[in-house]
Design a protein around this motif. Sequence first.
Motif, PDB file in Angstrom:
ATOM      1  N   PHE A 114      -8.801   7.898   1.334  1.00 42.20           N
ATOM      2  CA  PHE A 114      -7.366   8.099   1.116  1.00 42.20           C
ATOM      3  C   PHE A 114      -6.590   8.081   2.433  1.00 42.20           C
ATOM      4  O   PHE A 114      -5.365   8.169   2.430  1.00 42.20           O
ATOM      5  CB  PHE A 114      -7.114   9.458   0.443  1.00 42.20           C
ATOM      6  N   SER A 115      -7.286   7.982   3.527  1.00 44.57           N
ATOM      7  CA  SER A 115      -6.691   8.216   4.840  1.00 44.57           C
ATOM      8  C   SER A 115      -5.459   7.343   5.092  1.00 44.57           C
ATOM      9  O   SER A 115      -5.484   6.131   4.900  1.00 44.57           O
ATOM     10  CB  SER A 115      -7.740   7.946   5.931  1.00 44.57           C
ATOM     11  N   GLY A 116      -4.392   7.993   5.515  1.00 45.15           N
ATOM     12  CA  GLY A 116      -3.167   7.283   5.883  1.00 45.15           C
ATOM     13  C   GLY A 116      -2.258   6.985   4.723  1.00 45.15           C
ATOM     14  O   GLY A 116      -1.187   6.401   4.913  1.00 45.15           O
ATOM     15  N   GLY A 117      -2.652   7.398   3.520  1.00 43.31           N
ATOM     16  CA  GLY A 117      -1.822   7.053   2.365  1.00 43.31           C
ATOM     17  C   GLY A 117      -1.381   8.270   1.578  1.00 43.31           C
ATOM     18  O   GLY A 117      -1.747   9.404   1.889  1.00 43.31           O
ATOM     19  N   TYR A 118      -0.583   8.024   0.572  1.00 40.67           N
ATOM     20  CA  TYR A 118      -0.168   9.075  -0.354  1.00 40.67           C
ATOM     21  C   TYR A 118      -0.960   8.925  -1.648  1.00 40.67           C
ATOM     22  O   TYR A 118      -1.275   7.806  -2.080  1.00 40.67           O
ATOM     23  CB  TYR A 118       1.335   8.986  -0.637  1.00 40.67           C
ATOM     24  N   ILE A 119      -1.251  10.062  -2.269  1.00 40.03           N
ATOM     25  CA  ILE A 119      -2.110  10.079  -3.459  1.00 40.03           C
ATOM     26  C   ILE A 119      -1.261  10.472  -4.668  1.00 40.03           C
ATOM     27  O   ILE A 119      -0.579  11.506  -4.647  1.00 40.03           O
ATOM     28  CB  ILE A 119      -3.261  11.089  -3.288  1.00 40.03           C
ATOM     29  N   ILE A 120      -1.324   9.643  -5.700  1.00 36.77           N
ATOM     30  CA  ILE A 120      -0.571   9.921  -6.920  1.00 36.77           C
ATOM     31  C   ILE A 120      -1.570  10.271  -8.023  1.00 36.77           C
ATOM     32  O   ILE A 120      -2.310   9.393  -8.492  1.00 36.77           O
ATOM     33  CB  ILE A 120       0.255   8.692  -7.388  1.00 36.77           C
ATOM     34  N   PRO A 121      -1.641  11.515  -8.466  1.00 35.84           N
ATOM     35  CA  PRO A 121      -2.512  11.841  -9.607  1.00 35.84           C
ATOM     36  C   PRO A 121      -1.962  11.180 -10.869  1.00 35.84           C
ATOM     37  O   PRO A 121      -0.790  11.366 -11.205  1.00 35.84           O
ATOM     38  CB  PRO A 121      -2.423  13.365  -9.709  1.00 35.84           C
TER      39      PRO A 121
END
Lengths: 312, 354
Positions: A114-121
């Motif tokens: 996930f590094s460097g990004g945004y996570i959308i559940p």
Amino acid sequence: MSIFLNNSGDIILDAVLTDEGRRRLAKGDGTFKIVKFALGDDEINYKNYDLTAPSALKDQDIMSTPVLEAFTNNAASLKNKLITIADKNLLFLPVLKLNQISGVGRIVASEDNFSGGYIIPVETSQTSTTTYNNLTGSSSNQPINGVLRSTLDFIAVDQGIDSSTLSKLVSMKDAASGFSSLYETEYNIIIDSRLGIIQAKNSGVELQGKSIDDDGMAIYSVREGNTEYVNQIVASEAQKNNNVILGNQGSRLQFNIVPTAAAISTNNLFNSLGFSVILNSQNFTAIRTSVKVVGRTTGYTLDIPVIFVKKA
Amino acid sequence: MANSYKYLSDNDRVVSSTDLETSVAISQSNWSGSGFQTLTSSYFTGLTGSTSAVRYFDVTVGRHPDTSGANTSQGLMEKVYTEMAKVLLGTDVSGNILNFAFDSDVDASNNPMYNAYFLNFSRDYFKDEFKKGSFNLNFSCSLGTASLVDKSGSAEVTASSCPVGEYARLFISGADSDLRVVDDNRVQGLLFYQAGIAVVSPTVFAKSGSNAYVSGNTNFTDNQRGIWLTIPNASGSTMVDQSILSSSANLQTASYSLYANIQTASFSSVTEMHSTLYFCRLFNNEFNYSSNPTYLTNSQIYVKNGDPLSLPISYITTIGLYSEDDQLLAVAKLSEPIKKTPEVEAIIRTRLDF
């Protein structure tokens, strides 16, 4: 002595329709209407401009850059546009930069995959928390960095002159800065409409007025005046620690991303495009994509990595 | 105000139309060995779907309903003739379907072409239409060789209009003596330019002499006008007499009699190209900066090397044509980058073909 006139100022090119152009022609509803043009330099690396060479040779490498054949995918061409600015004596141009300062914008993820990004559940926030509750760090029950879930978790993009040689306490909007014509008042946000939609940071209401191209890419436009999205960065001593731009401050775009109903209800996209991720012994399926933010004035583009995650 | 788009005015757009011509030359080697099959409920015959074969044209046969004959194939042939005449020639004021006719050089007036081969060319090859004056069909059979040529464009021959565009008469040319049913330069077929259909009279194979199909030949009764003479059979080695249209004949056999004896066909196709030219005018004070990420180092313009008075420079590789809602509809590429500075103006003519 007469020589032949140089006619190189008149160039004839054959254009090809993009896939979106063909789609609009086929629709026959009048949406195929060419009204403007833009120029691009996607192949050019300006760092190949040799500052130490004699003037005639400075751009020798650039001029010999091979140019690729046209891409017919409308999203793949003209990523970098040339800009018209009346002032030819500018030494600086504004950029777009992620603001990850607490209270302004969410920090990006740092975990592997996930590094460097945004996570959308990818789940309905009102009724399900399975994915969200499992996106936790190894030593706490708090969600890991980068997870966007509530209206308090949003993305912030700052515009400005990112050079410490200019004052951080000056707004580009001030005429005295010399950059007022480059102040961004309008942004485009481009996202894969199959996966996510753009929402206001506080109200959680979807941004209206999007157009969707043949590849399912949605273009949202938002301008200053819509205070839930675009605001002038306060260039003051009191606020300077909230600003990531090193020099003159421009405008700030803030928004949230939530999954689409289709992404929540079906696994088709995750089965075909997704990859498996294990986080703290929990299995997830994730799709890596990006959200593009484009300043309408300068054409400057920022690609923000985004990962849509579903509990496997 | 900075901008990355420039609007096109009405003066920046020009619509033009040009004809794109392509020469096509095919010979029997292009289709030989590929077989022959019946298509479309026995009405048409053409090449099989062999991977090595290219389907340049289909062949069928029609005969005028006034001619005699009662077997099934003759019924099919009459249907073919009627359909083709209705589509290609239309009807008279009373609603009667017109007949294919020879030129008045063969018969003084109203000289119907009682039988006709129809060569329906694939649109992949004749495109929008055959170029006038370019069509040439060469035959070779045991009686000799001959050509059918379109002489449109010459002083004495002009194309006529019809419901499907224009057509002209095809003239026999260079026929060997045994095939010289009529003099050279006589009409033995019709060519419908836009429909891509050549109509060939079977009399192109008629042997000279007493059986020659010429005006005033009393060997022909009205009923016999529909019966072909001494047409070479498929192998070209023996003759098929007029029984080809008798009770034992069928449409495929009749079609093959032409198909097997065509040696070459050549013509020029015409594609009508409609283009819009967009004049993308770059004035000296436009498009001199770039949003390319390599253009800046810490927000500073790299090519200026710290000197604000040096001119900005950009390099153009791509032209994009956009809709009002910023969707890229067409794109054009330069063969090499163009340097753009405040000392340079250019007009890039971008052509979009339809």
